[in-house]
Structures are given as C-alpha cells and as structure tokens.
Design an enzyme around this catalytic site. Structure first.
Site, short mmCIF file in Angstrom:
data_model
loop_
_atom_site.label_atom_id
_atom_site.label_comp_id
_atom_site.label_asym_id
_atom_site.label_seq_id
_atom_site.Cartn_x
_atom_site.Cartn_y
_atom_site.Cartn_z
N ARG A 86 0.82 -1.22 0.00
CA ARG A 86 0.00 0.00 0.00
C ARG A 86 0.85 1.27 0.00
O ARG A 86 0.39 2.32 -0.46
CB ARG A 86 -0.95 0.00 1.20
CG ARG A 86 -2.11 -0.95 1.00
CD ARG A 86 -3.04 -0.92 2.17
NE ARG A 86 -4.32 -1.51 1.82
CZ ARG A 86 -5.30 -1.72 2.67
NH1 ARG A 86 -5.15 -1.41 3.94
NH2 ARG A 86 -6.44 -2.24 2.26
N LYS A 146 -15.51 -16.90 4.70
CA LYS A 146 -16.98 -16.85 4.77
C LYS A 146 -17.66 -16.60 3.45
O LYS A 146 -17.32 -15.67 2.73
CB LYS A 146 -17.39 -15.73 5.72
CG LYS A 146 -17.12 -16.02 7.16
CD LYS A 146 -17.83 -14.95 7.95
CE LYS A 146 -17.40 -14.88 9.37
NZ LYS A 146 -17.63 -13.52 9.87
N GLY A 195 -7.62 -8.49 1.01
CA GLY A 195 -6.44 -8.38 1.85
C GLY A 195 -5.66 -9.68 1.96
O GLY A 195 -4.44 -9.70 1.82
N GLY A 197 -12.12 -4.82 1.34
CA GLY A 197 -13.55 -4.48 1.33
C GLY A 197 -13.91 -3.51 0.22
O GLY A 197 -14.98 -3.64 -0.40
#
Ligand SMILES: Nc1ncnc2c1ncn2[C@@H]1O[C@H](COP(=O)(O)OP(=O)(O)OP(=O)(O)O)[C@@H](O)[C@H]1O
Ligand SMILES: O=C(O)[C@H](O)COP(=O)(O)O
Length: 396
Positions: A35, A198, A354, A377
């Site tokens: 980043r 998930k 991520g 996200g």
C-alpha cells in the site's frame, strides 16, 4: 476521470488521503508495504511538479484516541527510504503544530500526519473535523482506494471544501480501471476464484459474477458450507449453518446461467487447527467427525489449475486454505502458480482482498500476476456494483 494528470502542483500544497493501513509486526516492522509503494507514483508526480505533499491516513482501528501501537510515526523511516528523502511527521493530524508544519513545508517536501482515527470524528464523518483537515492543503487528492468504501471525514466529507480542486491519484485511477476491465471488458474464458473464510462476505459478488463469468471456482473455508448443503460430512470444518439454502440456490443459479461451478473434490484435513496437526486427504463430503478441512486436496488442485491455466481473465479473491500455516498453504500456492502461468500466457489477472494479496506477497509472486489490488472491502464493494463514497466525493 479527474486525475492529478490534469493539473500542475507547482507551488501548491497537496493534501493526499492515502491508505497506509499496513500490517506491522510486534516490533513495528512493516510486513507488507504494497500500500505504501502503490502510493509513490502520485507523491512523486506532485513533488516533481514542484509542489509539497501532506499525507494523511488511518492505521488499524484504534478505539481510545492516541496509542503507540497505531501511530503512523512507525512508517516514517520506511517511507523516507522509499522516497529517498526525509519525511516530516506531525504527531497530531490537526491543531497548531500540524498547521505550522504544513505551512512551513517547502516545495519538494513531504509531511505525514498522525493517525486520523485518533479522532472519533474521522469515522463519524464529522464536517468540522474535515474542515480543519482541509485547511492544511490547497488541493485535495484521494489515492486511498483501500478506504474508498468508507464515508469518513478524510475520504469523502472533506471533498466539499475543495469544489474546484479535488482529484483522484494514480493508484485510485489504476484500481478503478482494472476493476472495470474485469467487470466490463473481460476476455473469455473468464474465471473467478473465490475463497477465504466466509461465503456470507461474498454473496453479492458471487451473484453478480454469475452473470459475467464462464467458470466460478469456490475453495477455502467457504466451500464447506457448500459441501454440507450437498448432504456431505464436513467434520468440524468451517460452516455457516444459516447459509445452507443460500449455497444450494447459488449452485442452482450457476446451473441456470450455464456457469461452470467448480467445488473441491478432495481436501487436506487435520485433527486440529495447528501447523503441527496430523493431516490426511479426504474426499469432499467424507470428512471424519473430529477432523477439519484446512486446504484443497491434490485432485482439486489439478482440477482448478487446469481451468485457471486456460483462462484469459482471472479474478481471485480469498485463499484456498489456511495459507498462513505452511502445512495448509499448498493449495493456495498451486492456484497462485496457475494464475501466474495463465498471466504469462497473456491472461489478465486481478488479485483482490487483503488475504489473497497477503498470500501472493508471501509467495513472492506479486510480479507474476497482472495486478494486486490494495483494496479488500473496497474492491469487493466496487465489484458488487456499489458506489464508493471516496469515489463519489471526487466525481460529484
Ligand atoms: N478451510 C479453511 N478453514 C478455516 N479458515 C480458512 C480456510 N481456508 C481459508 N481460511 C482462512 O480465510 C482467511 C481469509 O478469508 P477472507 O474472507 O478474509 O479472505 P480475503 O477476502 O482474501 O481477505 P479480506 O476479507 O481481508 O479482504 C484466511 O485467514 C485463511 O486462513
Ligand atoms: O484495510 C482496509 O480494508 C482499509 O484500510 C479499511 O480499513 P477499515 O476496514 O478498518 O475501515
């Protein structure tokens, strides 16, 4: 798109929102600086123009104001190395000291402000706080793609104080262009690889992708909810018990839309969630009661790799197993190899999320794929079709 290419920063102070939310170890060493390096082109362009740069970011999710653990001062030495010049630091993002340091900044110099989230006003999107920040610069640049899905003071609210002087940085532009390439210009066959823990995090993306992809590969922890939904035994593997119907309906939808949905056929199973666990290979749906699936198995690796290698567009979000433990990283590494091979053969590959990005960095394969997104996200939400507040604030 309003990018920084459209202006010269000569004699101007650019206030840049970056996403320097990087992982740090217990000694405050940066364990993945993707980043930071990704923000360099924007910073360098402004310095080269003859402007000054004021950087603002959050780090982590501090709850109670200033804390050593979340201080951005830990990034100063590495950022200075990356830029080849000393970066100044203001240990408060607003207030007199920050104002003074910003004012005294000479052209060609860089100032980093302390963690924005040391003020609760940041996440609340407080207008007065945004206005205080806005006073520090002449031009506002948003290059924080990783945080573009947050409607915070520094990512969105602040833009109103720069009606004629707000721009996207190069990273933001690259991220949006690459995401668009996947969503609206994908060469076929187009394969999406979904993994991670998930299914509930990724339902909307999976549904949207069903209209676009030729192949949908599902691995990682989320695959066990599908195995259970199919009536299989999954032992103590990850399960979202309330998502069984959803899993069945996604399988049905894939069928109706003619999407080739691939699920694991075998799994590396373990007797405990640990690197030194006893391991075995079990067919999908045949995992013994006290065992858990922590990686895709060898047959699955072959099946998935073949499809990936034949693809011309690849979107990968989420690891195939618990890649953080060496015992269970084989499947994720094999898929990374297949993505690299396809890329070498001319495919466009975008790695998002991520943890998928961390996996590719762990395997030292960042240069073997087309693009590693800095967004977790944010990328998911953009791909789901949501408007990102950080993007909207510059566009409107
Ligand atoms: N079979 C499994 N059992 C348990 N955990 C798993 C399994 N497979 C993968 N994981 C875990 O899933 C986590 C990643 O899931 P996540 O959904 O967060 O992925 P991501 O989308 O790449 O990352 P992020 O949400 O941070 O952007 C990893 O920590 C990995 O260890
Ligand atoms: O790491 C991220 O996804 C971004 O930096 C946003 O962080 P957040 O989820 O704490 O808002």
């Amino acid at each position: 798109m309003k990018t920084i290419d459209q202006i010269s920063f000569k004699g101007k102070r650019a206030l840049i929102r970056v996403d320097f939310n990087v992982p740090l170890d217990e000694n405050y060493n940066i364990t993945d600086d993707n980043r930071m390096t990704a923000a360099l082109p924007t910073i360098k362009k402004i310095l080269k123009d003859g402007g000054a740069v004021i950087l603002m970011s959050h780090l982590g999710r501090p709850k109670d104001g200033p804390t050593e653990k979340y201080s951005l001062k830990h990034l100063v030495p590495h950022l200075s190395d990356l830029l080849g010049q000393q970066v100044e630091f203001a240990d408060d993002c607003i207030g007199e000291d920050a104002a003074q340091k910003a004012k005294e900044l000479e052209n060609g110099e860089v100032l980093l402000l302390e963690n924005l989230r040391f003020y609760k006003e940041e996440e609340k999107g407080d207008v007065a706080f945004a206005e205080k920040l806005s006073k520090l610069g002449d031009i506002y640049v948003n290059d924080a793609f990783g945080t573009a899905h947050r409607a915070h003071a520094s990512t969105a609210v602040i833009a109103q104080f720069f009606p004629e002087s707000k721009f996207f940085g190069y990273l933001m532009a690259a991220e949006l262009n690459n995401a668009e390439k996947i969503l609206n210009g994908a060469a076929k066959p187009f394969t999406a690889i979904m993994g991670g823990s998930k299914v509930s995090d990724k339902i909307q993306l999976i549904e949207r992708l069903l209209d676009k992809v030729d192949n949908l590969i599902i691995g990682g922890g989320m695959a066990y909810t599908f195995a259970k939904a199919d009536g299989g035994n999954i032992g103590t593997s990850l399960l979202e018990a309330d998502k069984l119907d959803l899993a069945r309906s996604l399988v049905q939808k894939a069928k109706e839309k003619g999407v080739n949905l691939l699920l694991p056929v075998d799994n590396v199973v373990a007797d405990k969630f640990a690197n030194d666990a006893q391991t075995d290979v079990a067919k999908t749906g045949e995992i013994k009661d006290d065992w858990m699936g922590l990686d895709i198995g060898p047959e699955t690796v072959k099946l998935f790799s073949k499809v990936v290698e034949e693809s011309k567009t690849i979107l990968w979000n989420g690891p195939m197993g618990v890649f953080e433990m060496d015992t269970f990283m084989v499947g994720t590494k094999a898929i990374a190899d297949a993505v690299a091979k396809a890329t070498d053969n001319g495919a466009f590959s975008l790695i998002g999320g991520g943890d998928s990005a961390a996996a590719v960095a762990k395997f030292d394969m960042v240069n073997d794929v087309s693009y590693v997104s800095t967004g977790g996200g944010a990328l998911l939400e953009y791909m789901e079709g949501k408007e990102l507040p950080g993007v909207k604030a510059i566009n409107e």
